[in-house]
Structure formats: structure tokens, C-alpha cells
Design a protein around this motif. Structure first.
Motif, PDB file in Angstrom:
ATOM      1  N   ASP A 260      58.069  30.844  21.232  1.00  0.00           N
ATOM      2  CA  ASP A 260      57.134  30.046  22.028  1.00  0.00           C
ATOM      3  C   ASP A 260      56.946  30.672  23.416  1.00  0.00           C
ATOM      4  N   SER A 261      58.027  31.144  24.030  1.00  0.00           N
ATOM      5  CA  SER A 261      57.912  31.779  25.341  1.00  0.00           C
ATOM      6  C   SER A 261      57.139  33.092  25.253  1.00  0.00           C
ATOM      7  N   PHE A 262      57.341  33.852  24.179  1.00  0.00           N
ATOM      8  CA  PHE A 262      56.559  35.080  24.005  1.00  0.00           C
ATOM      9  C   PHE A 262      55.077  34.748  23.863  1.00  0.00           C
ATOM     10  N   ASP A 263      54.769  33.730  23.098  1.00  0.00           N
ATOM     11  CA  ASP A 263      53.375  33.331  22.916  1.00  0.00           C
ATOM     12  C   ASP A 263      52.738  32.932  24.250  1.00  0.00           C
ATOM     13  N   GLU A 264      53.497  32.243  25.104  1.00  0.00           N
ATOM     14  CA  GLU A 264      52.984  31.875  26.425  1.00  0.00           C
ATOM     15  C   GLU A 264      52.704  33.117  27.266  1.00  0.00           C
ATOM     16  N   PHE A 265      53.571  34.104  27.173  1.00  0.00           N
ATOM     17  CA  PHE A 265      53.354  35.354  27.899  1.00  0.00           C
ATOM     18  C   PHE A 265      52.072  36.033  27.429  1.00  0.00           C
ATOM     19  N   VAL A 266      51.859  36.072  26.119  1.00  0.00           N
ATOM     20  CA  VAL A 266      50.647  36.705  25.586  1.00  0.00           C
ATOM     21  C   VAL A 266      49.406  35.966  26.080  1.00  0.00           C
ATOM     22  N   GLU A 267      49.425  34.653  26.035  1.00  0.00           N
ATOM     23  CA  GLU A 267      48.275  33.874  26.506  1.00  0.00           C
ATOM     24  C   GLU A 267      48.015  34.118  27.989  1.00  0.00           C
ATOM     25  N   TRP A 268      49.102  34.219  28.776  1.00  0.00           N
ATOM     26  CA  TRP A 268      48.928  34.488  30.210  1.00  0.00           C
ATOM     27  C   TRP A 268      48.259  35.845  30.422  1.00  0.00           C
ATOM     28  N   SER A 312      64.977  37.954  29.012  1.00  0.00           N
ATOM     29  CA  SER A 312      65.421  37.719  30.389  1.00  0.00           C
ATOM     30  C   SER A 312      64.238  37.401  31.299  1.00  0.00           C
ATOM     31  N   ALA A 313      63.124  38.113  31.089  1.00  0.00           N
ATOM     32  CA  ALA A 313      61.957  37.883  31.935  1.00  0.00           C
ATOM     33  C   ALA A 313      61.381  36.487  31.739  1.00  0.00           C
ATOM     34  N   PHE A 314      61.533  35.922  30.561  1.00  0.00           N
ATOM     35  CA  PHE A 314      60.990  34.590  30.294  1.00  0.00           C
ATOM     36  C   PHE A 314      61.752  33.504  31.048  1.00  0.00           C
ATOM     37  N   TYR A 315      62.978  33.781  31.488  1.00  0.00           N
ATOM     38  CA  TYR A 315      63.722  32.786  32.249  1.00  0.00           C
ATOM     39  C   TYR A 315      62.990  32.437  33.543  1.00  0.00           C
ATOM     40  N   GLY A 316      62.372  33.435  34.200  1.00  0.00           N
ATOM     41  CA  GLY A 316      61.745  33.255  35.515  1.00  0.00           C
ATOM     42  C   GLY A 316      60.667  32.188  35.573  1.00  0.00           C
ATOM     43  N   PRO A 317      59.554  32.344  34.836  1.00  0.00           N
ATOM     44  CA  PRO A 317      59.235  33.547  34.075  1.00  0.00           C
ATOM     45  C   PRO A 317      58.715  34.660  34.979  1.00  0.00           C
ATOM     46  N   ARG A 318      59.089  35.907  34.661  1.00  0.00           N
ATOM     47  CA  ARG A 318      58.619  37.067  35.415  1.00  0.00           C
ATOM     48  C   ARG A 318      57.609  37.824  34.537  1.00  0.00           C
ATOM     49  N   TRP A 319      56.495  37.172  34.300  1.00  0.00           N
ATOM     50  CA  TRP A 319      55.510  37.729  33.375  1.00  0.00           C
ATOM     51  C   TRP A 319      54.878  39.014  33.898  1.00  0.00           C
ATOM     52  N   ALA A 320      54.499  39.026  35.181  1.00  0.00           N
ATOM     53  CA  ALA A 320      53.826  40.209  35.740  1.00  0.00           C
ATOM     54  C   ALA A 320      54.757  41.422  35.690  1.00  0.00           C
ATOM     55  N   GLU A 321      56.020  41.208  36.021  1.00  0.00           N
ATOM     56  CA  GLU A 321      56.998  42.296  35.981  1.00  0.00           C
ATOM     57  C   GLU A 321      57.184  42.809  34.559  1.00  0.00           C
ATOM     58  N   LEU A 322      57.288  41.894  33.603  1.00  0.00           N
ATOM     59  CA  LEU A 322      57.451  42.304  32.208  1.00  0.00           C
ATOM     60  C   LEU A 322      56.246  43.096  31.736  1.00  0.00           C
ATOM     61  N   GLY A 454      68.573   7.381  26.871  1.00  0.00           N
ATOM     62  CA  GLY A 454      68.061   8.618  27.452  1.00  0.00           C
ATOM     63  C   GLY A 454      66.569   8.571  27.695  1.00  0.00           C
ATOM     64  N   VAL A 455      66.121   9.257  28.761  1.00  0.00           N
ATOM     65  CA  VAL A 455      64.695   9.385  29.090  1.00  0.00           C
ATOM     66  C   VAL A 455      64.421  10.853  29.378  1.00  0.00           C
ATOM     67  N   LEU A 456      63.369  11.407  28.753  1.00  0.00           N
ATOM     68  CA  LEU A 456      63.030  12.821  28.906  1.00  0.00           C
ATOM     69  C   LEU A 456      61.880  12.988  29.894  1.00  0.00           C
ATOM     70  N   LEU A 457      62.119  13.808  30.936  1.00  0.00           N
ATOM     71  CA  LEU A 457      61.110  14.211  31.913  1.00  0.00           C
ATOM     72  C   LEU A 457      60.727  15.656  31.606  1.00  0.00           C
ATOM     73  N   THR A 458      59.426  15.931  31.422  1.00  0.00           N
ATOM     74  CA  THR A 458      58.977  17.261  30.998  1.00  0.00           C
ATOM     75  C   THR A 458      58.181  17.944  32.095  1.00  0.00           C
ATOM     76  N   TYR A 459      58.573  19.177  32.389  1.00  0.00           N
ATOM     77  CA  TYR A 459      57.770  20.054  33.243  1.00  0.00           C
ATOM     78  C   TYR A 459      56.830  20.839  32.340  1.00  0.00           C
ATOM     79  N   GLU A 460      55.536  20.689  32.537  1.00  0.00           N
ATOM     80  CA  GLU A 460      54.553  21.273  31.621  1.00  0.00           C
ATOM     81  C   GLU A 460      54.281  22.745  31.938  1.00  0.00           C
ATOM     82  N   GLY A 461      55.336  23.480  32.149  1.00  0.00           N
ATOM     83  CA  GLY A 461      55.222  24.895  32.449  1.00  0.00           C
ATOM     84  C   GLY A 461      56.288  25.679  31.722  1.00  0.00           C
TER      85      GLY A 461
END
Length: 502
Positions: A260-268, A312-322, A454-461
Motif C-alpha cells: 500500500d505504501s509503495f502504491d502511494e509512492f507511485v501515485e505521488w 525505510s523511505a516510506f516511514y518518512g515518507p521521503r518520497w522525493a529522496e527515494l 477503543g476508538v480509532l483516530l486516523t491520519y489520512e496521509g
């Protein structure tokens, strides 16, 4: 698990004695046997605080605790603790304890850095953290550097490769255990739960206010399960789902998050002119690099290290650097220099360069039962992972699972469905929608297990970690910790602009 079995055997024997006493007639003249005395609880000495840190505003100390809480008179170790006092003593609510991730991150280091939490939280709380048992200043797991560096590749071609992995893992475990001492066999998170409760008591808090990050969320989950009546408030940021039983369920759920993180990088890249691969088929470029790495045609980089570069880059995410790195590799150029470390090197000892502090597998393999029978079984698992994550097959979770092959069974703290009942305030889960390591799939599953607790708070990024992603996330979490103001179920925070995440 051996410690737990001792308790189970004692309880079974006591229960059997009660049944016999109630159903039969005592023999005449035979004295009644005294009930076994319960173990004497360990009462640690108080923490002596001394000034520490570059600014002199932090305080450090050590809490002496038993290695095995079922043997309070046995071996002990020192739990390294650090604290920053509340900025406004008149507004102080209590102590906020931070549970570090990893496994292997230093909570003491986080406190000395001093910038993990907002000024609002620092105004109302003493901020405290610690190095979990086996980590940093708390009886660190220490191993031979050469053995740590010689960990075999998780890409195994045949049974010989599998057997070599089993043999290496056995040598490494034996070496780490000999160098570390008894803490090595007691480094599981459930043991750390007991340490956390002892720390709460030593801090003078009747109830715990806790914020756990990444692997620290497992500590929070199991604390709430063990001591629900002692929880004041609890935030679980980047949630670990410890209900994923077996290697297949663990690996495929982690693979889904990485893909999923790779797919987000491709879309970016597809929508962003600043991406060094903009206008190109990013997946084709990536697969070409993977093919070259498999053939050995990518100097200094294997398939595993290439995948981990992206992971590792997806942790940032550091997309431009990758994107710049991949473009350079594709052109045959050396990757551009970066100020961000690409991999986490085990910590060298201060005076013995032949050893390193390497707690990851010692903790991880005590918390996860991931048995793999042979090479055929491993190959089936990796085919399943590849179907789920064709671009991100060999990530760190795969390497971790390979590092546990051949580990003694049963493990001390095996996976199970979370069962928390009796909280006074619901636990707040906090997760990015696109987290490569603690996927949103893990967070939603833990939220289902918690139910009304439990209650889930989601960051949409995207990225690993969510508290400091935006003002919306910080304010919502701060209100919960300070005022016990629980957000409505389904609350989300929008992502920061794409350029900020690049």
C-alpha cells in the motif's frame, strides 16, 4: 511460557485440593495442610534522580527490578529511566509515560531529546520514558558483531539455505544469551508489562497515563489487558496487531501495508512534477532495478537491501529522496548522498568493538510464534507474500521472521486476540492511513478487538507515526490525554500537503 506454566500448574494443584476437601471426609487424626504461601511481591527501592541531558533539565535514574517476576528473590537488573518535569507545576496532572518502539528503541534517548510531545502536554505532565529490558541502559542484549552482520539472506534457494539459516540463528541465540545473561530469556513484552507497572508505582501514580508508539503499542495493549483498572488514559500510535497467529497471517498482513505504501509512492510520482521519475512508468523502473539486483548487476545492493531502501523511505515518507535514488540507480549512477540514515545499525559497545547491542530478535522472537518447518514451507509463505506485495516482497518483517526460524517453542508471549475489559476511559488508537510498518489494517483489527473499549483516530496521509503529522492530530490526542476528551468514532485528520510529505 515456562513462567506461565509454573503458575498454571500451581493453580491446577490448588483447585484439585479444594475439590477433594469439599467432596470427601478428612482422615481422622491427620492435620490439615497449610495453604501454600503466595509469593512475596517485589518492592523496588525508590528511584534516585540525577540531572542528565545536554540542557540539564532532564532527570535520569534506575529502578531495580527482578529479571523474573515469579522469582522476586532471584536475579535483578536496573531499568534505565528518564524524566522531564512538567513545565507548569501548578497545572500538573501527573506523569505521562512514553513506551518506545523497535523493539530496541531507547525511551531514555527520547526524553533527553525532549521534542517528542507538544508544549501543551509538557505543561501538564511530567514526561517519563525508559529503556525496556534488554535495551540500551537496561541490561542490553549483547551479541558478537560478526554474527549479527552475518545474518543469512531471507531469499533461500533450497533446503541447504534453510538449514544454514537455522544453524546461524542457533549460534546467534547461544552467543547473545551467553553474553547477556538471564535477561535474554526474559525479554518478552509481557515481562516488560510488569516492569511498566512497577514504574507506575515508583512514580507515585495510582493510574497510568501512557502513550506507546509502534512496538510500544504492544506494551500498552498488554498492560491494559493485565491491569485495566490501573489505566487513566492510553494512546496507541501506529498500532501492532498481536492477534496475527502463524507466519502466514503475520507476513501477509505486513506485506499488504508495505505494498500500500509503495502504491502511494507511485501515485505521488504520477501526479507530482518534482518527482525524479515523473512521467515514467515507476513500476517498470522498479521491477527493472529488482531484476538487476537479483542478477547481481546493481553494485553494492541486493534485492533485499533495495526493497529495504524503499521501505525505510516510506516511514518518512521521503518520497522525493527515494525517487532521486531510484533514478540514479536506473541510470547507473551512484545514489545521491542523504543526511538520513538508510538502515539501523546495531549499537556498538563503548569499549568492546567485537560486540554490539542487538535486542531486536531477542525481544521479537519471544513475542511471536512464527514456526516454519522447512524450505518448502518457507517457499509457500514467500509465494503468498509475493502475491500480496509484488513490489515489496522482502521487507523487514520477512527478515525478522527468518531470524526466528528454529527458535525454541513455545515462545514466552505468543499471539492471541486482545481481551480488554473494565477500562474507565476508552483507549485511543492513532494510525496513518498509509503506514508501511503498522498498517491501517492492523489498527482497524485491534479496534475491533477492543470494541467499546477503543476508538480509532486516523491520519489520512502516509508515514510511520501519526501524533506529530499535523496540528489536527496533536490537538485531538492532547485533548484526550489532558481532559479525557475522547473523539467521536470515525474521526479523521486530513493529510498535510503532498510537498510536505515528500
Amino acid at each position: 511460557m515456562l513462567r506461565k506454566n509454573r503458575r498454571v500448574r500451581w493453580a491446577a494443584g490448588a483447585a484439585a485440593g479444594l475439590v477433594l476437601a469439599g467432596g470427601g471426609v478428612p482422615l481422622a487424626g491427620r492435620p490439615a495442610e497449610a495453604a501454600p504461601a503466595p509469593p512475596v511481591p517485589h518492592v523496588p527501592p525508590p528511584i534516585t534522580w540525577t540531572a542528565c541531558g545536554d540542557d540539564g533539565n532532564a532527570r535520569c535514574g534506575t529502578l531495580t527490578l527482578p529479571v523474573d517476576r515469579d522469582e522476586p528473590d532471584g536475579a535483578t537488573f536496573g531499568l534505565a529511566v528518564a524524566r522531564r518535569p512538567a513545565l507548569d507545576p501548578g497545572a500538573r496532572i501527573g506523569t505521562l509515560v512514553f513506551g518506545p518502539g523497535g523493539p530496541g528503541d531507547s525511551g531514555v534517548h527520547q526524553i533527553l531529546e525532549g521534542d517528542r510531545f507538544s508544549d501543551a502536554l509538557r505543561r501538564h505532565f511530567d514526561i517519563v520514558s525508559f529503556d525496556p529490558r534488554g535495551v540500551g541502559g537496561s541490561a542490553p542484549i549483547t551479541c558478537a558483531r560478526d554474527l549479527v552482520r552475518a545474518q543469512p539472506s531471507p531469499v533461500m534457494a533450497d533446503q541447504d539455505d534453510f538449514d544454514a539459516t537455522v544453524a546461524h540463528n542457533e549460534r546467534l541465540r547461544a552467543d547473545c544469551a551467553e553474553r547477556t545473561g538471564p535477561i535474554y530469556g526474559n525479554a518478552d513484552t509481557l515481562s516488560t508489562v510488569r516492569d511498566l507497572d512497577a514504574l507506575r508505582e515508583a512514580l507515585g501514580e495510582s493510574r497510568l497515563t501512557f502513550h506507546g508508539s509502534s512496538y510500544g503499542t504492544l506494551l500498552g495493549e498488554q498492560y491494559a489487558e493485565t491491569y485495566p483498572h490501573r489505566v487513566r488514559a492510553m494512546v496507541l500510535e501506529s498500532v501492532v496487531d498481536h492477534s496475527r497467529r502463524g507466519a502466514g497471517a503475520f507476513l501477509t498482513s505486513q506485506a499488504a501495508a508495505a505494498q500500500d505504501s509503495f502504491d502511494e509512492f507511485v501515485e505521488w510520482c504520477d501526479r507530482t512534477d518534482a518527482c525524479a521519475l515523473h512521467g515514467r512508468d515507476v513500476r517498470a523502473v522498479w521491477q527493472g532495478l529488482l531484476d538487476r539486483a537479483r542478477r547481481g548487476d546493481l553494485p553494492g545492493m541486493s534485492e533485499v537491501s533495495l526493497v529495504e531502501e524503499a521501505y525505510s523511505a516510506f516511514y518518512g515518507p521521503r518520497w522525493a529522496e527515494l525517487a532521486r535514488t531510484l533514478a540514479a540507480l536506473d541510470a547507473g549512477d551512484p545514489p545521491p548522498a542523504t543526511s538520513t540514515p538508510r538502515t539501523a545499525e546495531p549499537t556498538a559497545g563503548p569499549s568492546d568493538e567485537a560486540t554490539v547491542q542487538d535486542p531486536f530478535l531477542g525481544v521479537f522472537c519471544s513475542d511471536w510464534s512464527l514456526p516454519v518447518r522447512d524450505h518448502r514451507h518457507w517457499s509457500r509463505l514467500m509465494r503468498r507474500v509475493e502475491r500480496v506485495a509484488p513490489d515489496m516482497t522482502y521487507t523487514r518483517p520477512v527478515r525478522a521472521a527468518a531470524g526466528c526460524i528454529g527458535a525454541p517453542r513455545p515462545v514466552a508471549n505468543p499471539q492471541h486476540r486482545l481481551d480488554v475489559r473494565g477500562l474507565r476511559t476508552p483507549i485511543l488508537l492513532s494510525n496513518a492511513r498509509h503506514d508501511p510498518a503498522s498498517g491501517h489494517n492492523w489498527a482497524t483489527n485491534v479496534a475491533r478487538q477492543l470494541g467499546r473499549e477503543g476508538v480509532l483516530l486516523t491520519y489520512e496521509g502516509a508515514g510511520h507515526g501519526s501524533y506529530n503529522r499535523s496540528d489536527c492530530m496533536r490537538r485531538t490526542i492532547d485533548r484526550y490525554l489532558i481532559d479525557l476528551d475522547v473523539p467521536a468514532r470515525g474521526t479523521t485528520c486530513p493529510p498535510v500537503p503532498a510537498g510536505s510529505a515528500a
